[in-house]
Design an enzyme around this catalytic site. Sequence first.
Site, PDB file in Angstrom:
ATOM      1  N   ASP A  10      -3.223   2.557  -5.693  1.00 12.82           N
ATOM      2  CA  ASP A  10      -2.125   2.574  -4.720  1.00 12.82           C
ATOM      3  C   ASP A  10      -1.896   1.267  -3.975  1.00 12.82           C
ATOM      4  O   ASP A  10      -0.939   1.154  -3.218  1.00 12.82           O
ATOM      5  CB  ASP A  10      -2.362   3.697  -3.702  1.00 12.82           C
ATOM      6  CG  ASP A  10      -3.744   3.628  -3.065  1.00 12.82           C
ATOM      7  OD1 ASP A  10      -4.630   2.938  -3.610  1.00 12.82           O
ATOM      8  OD2 ASP A  10      -3.946   4.272  -2.017  1.00 12.82           O
ATOM      9  N   GLU A  11      -2.748   0.268  -4.174  1.00 12.79           N
ATOM     10  CA  GLU A  11      -2.613  -0.978  -3.420  1.00 12.79           C
ATOM     11  C   GLU A  11      -2.541  -2.166  -4.358  1.00 12.79           C
ATOM     12  O   GLU A  11      -3.093  -2.139  -5.455  1.00 12.79           O
ATOM     13  CB  GLU A  11      -3.804  -1.161  -2.463  1.00 12.79           C
ATOM     14  CG  GLU A  11      -3.974  -0.043  -1.454  1.00 12.79           C
ATOM     15  CD  GLU A  11      -5.124  -0.295  -0.502  1.00 12.79           C
ATOM     16  OE1 GLU A  11      -5.252  -1.456  -0.032  1.00 12.79           O
ATOM     17  OE2 GLU A  11      -5.890   0.630  -0.229  1.00 12.79           O
ATOM     18  N   ASP A  67       0.859  -1.191   0.000  1.00 18.71           N
ATOM     19  CA  ASP A  67       0.000   0.000   0.000  1.00 18.71           C
ATOM     20  C   ASP A  67       0.895   1.241   0.000  1.00 18.71           C
ATOM     21  O   ASP A  67       1.664   1.459   0.939  1.00 18.71           O
ATOM     22  CB  ASP A  67      -0.897  -0.023   1.255  1.00 18.71           C
ATOM     23  CG  ASP A  67      -1.879   1.137   1.303  1.00 18.71           C
ATOM     24  OD1 ASP A  67      -1.861   1.984   0.392  1.00 18.71           O
ATOM     25  OD2 ASP A  67      -2.678   1.190   2.268  1.00 18.71           O
TER      26      ASP A  67
END
Length: 415
Positions: free
Chosen positions: A106-107, A10
């Site tokens: 973003d993950e 993350d």
Amino acid sequence: MSERVILHSDINCCYASIEHLHHPELAGKPLAVGGDPEARHGIVLTADYIAKRYGVKTGMALWQAKEVCPEITFISPRMDLYLRFSRMAHEIYSEYTDKQEPYGIDECWLDVTGSTTLKGDGMLIAKEISNRMKSELGITVSIGVSFNKIFAKLGSDYKKPDAITTMYKSEFKQKAWSLPVGDLLYVGRSTNKKLQRIGVKTIGDLAKMDVSILHSHLGKMGDILWSFANGYDDSPVKLENTHAPIKSVGNSTTTPKDLECDEDVKIVIYILAESVAARLRENGFKCRVVEISVRDNELFSFTRQKKIDHATNITGEIAAYAFQIFTENYNWSKPIRSIGVRGSDLVTDNYWEQIDLFSSVEMREKQMKMDAAVDDIRRRFGFYSIQRGLMYQDKVLSAVNAKEDHTVHPHGFFG
């Protein structure tokens, strides 16, 4: 069979961290990404950790954020820039596994089981990825290391920023069961309220609860969450390049004058479709759903969408579908003031699908090559260097440059 090694990476405060890289003059100062700072409206998409310490939260109106943190700097989102960083992060991940499943920009989950004989255990691989993200991209990540996706995600949330947390079989009860049940993936606000009402406050409470009681209150979801809490998630990490990291690409515009006939609408729809299709191509996506939004001059609005036959990023196809949806759903009781076009249900542009017997593959390939040529000309000589003949029917409407005012929508957590 050996135990799986699953990571969840993350990027910490993704948008804000990337903006800090591009604004070194703001080092040590609170920053948030979101809305339109000039017009002073919109919401916070991401705040950095300095702003968060003042109480700035995702989803907060810009004026509210300014009240709790007067020194904050707002920056308009630049989704193409964030997507570029996302792609670079995936290039790093790809050196450890081809089993990458994005969860938003973003993950990402990574199944690195096959790399452990060469690279060491999950913790060593996580450390190497973390160090590379810092040295090569200039951003930090929090990584969870576990035996399944649910606890890997819980591990990356456990400690931030720039941290690595293990959630192995031997320790997940000690680490995870004391956490609030709302921390568990897929326990949204509504589910959390239902669980609180029956006395389930922690993940451990959920794991120990009689599954039949959970089922009576939550249906099948109760069984699933009980399995997650007890570590029974065995869902695979999907292969890379099968999921797009964003949900949709869309553009809308308030027109320079009221639209009063189908031809007016067609001009604006083609302008918006050009923008949407160009953004899809630019970022390597195709859409499987086309959606329009319409608002009349008395502010009544509606949206309609259509599942299309083939995933596409061809301008003409997106425009034709959008115009078809419009003509089937609007009866011209009032002039139109605003219109939007969106491509959603995205897949990456190497997505494979069966072509039916009645589609012309050659024609679609010619359209794709033509779009690519138009993109190249506009990149070199500007948006207005090449225009469709349709645009010359109304110079006022065709002056809209939607390409410079696009919106890219990231995945929601519980979408």
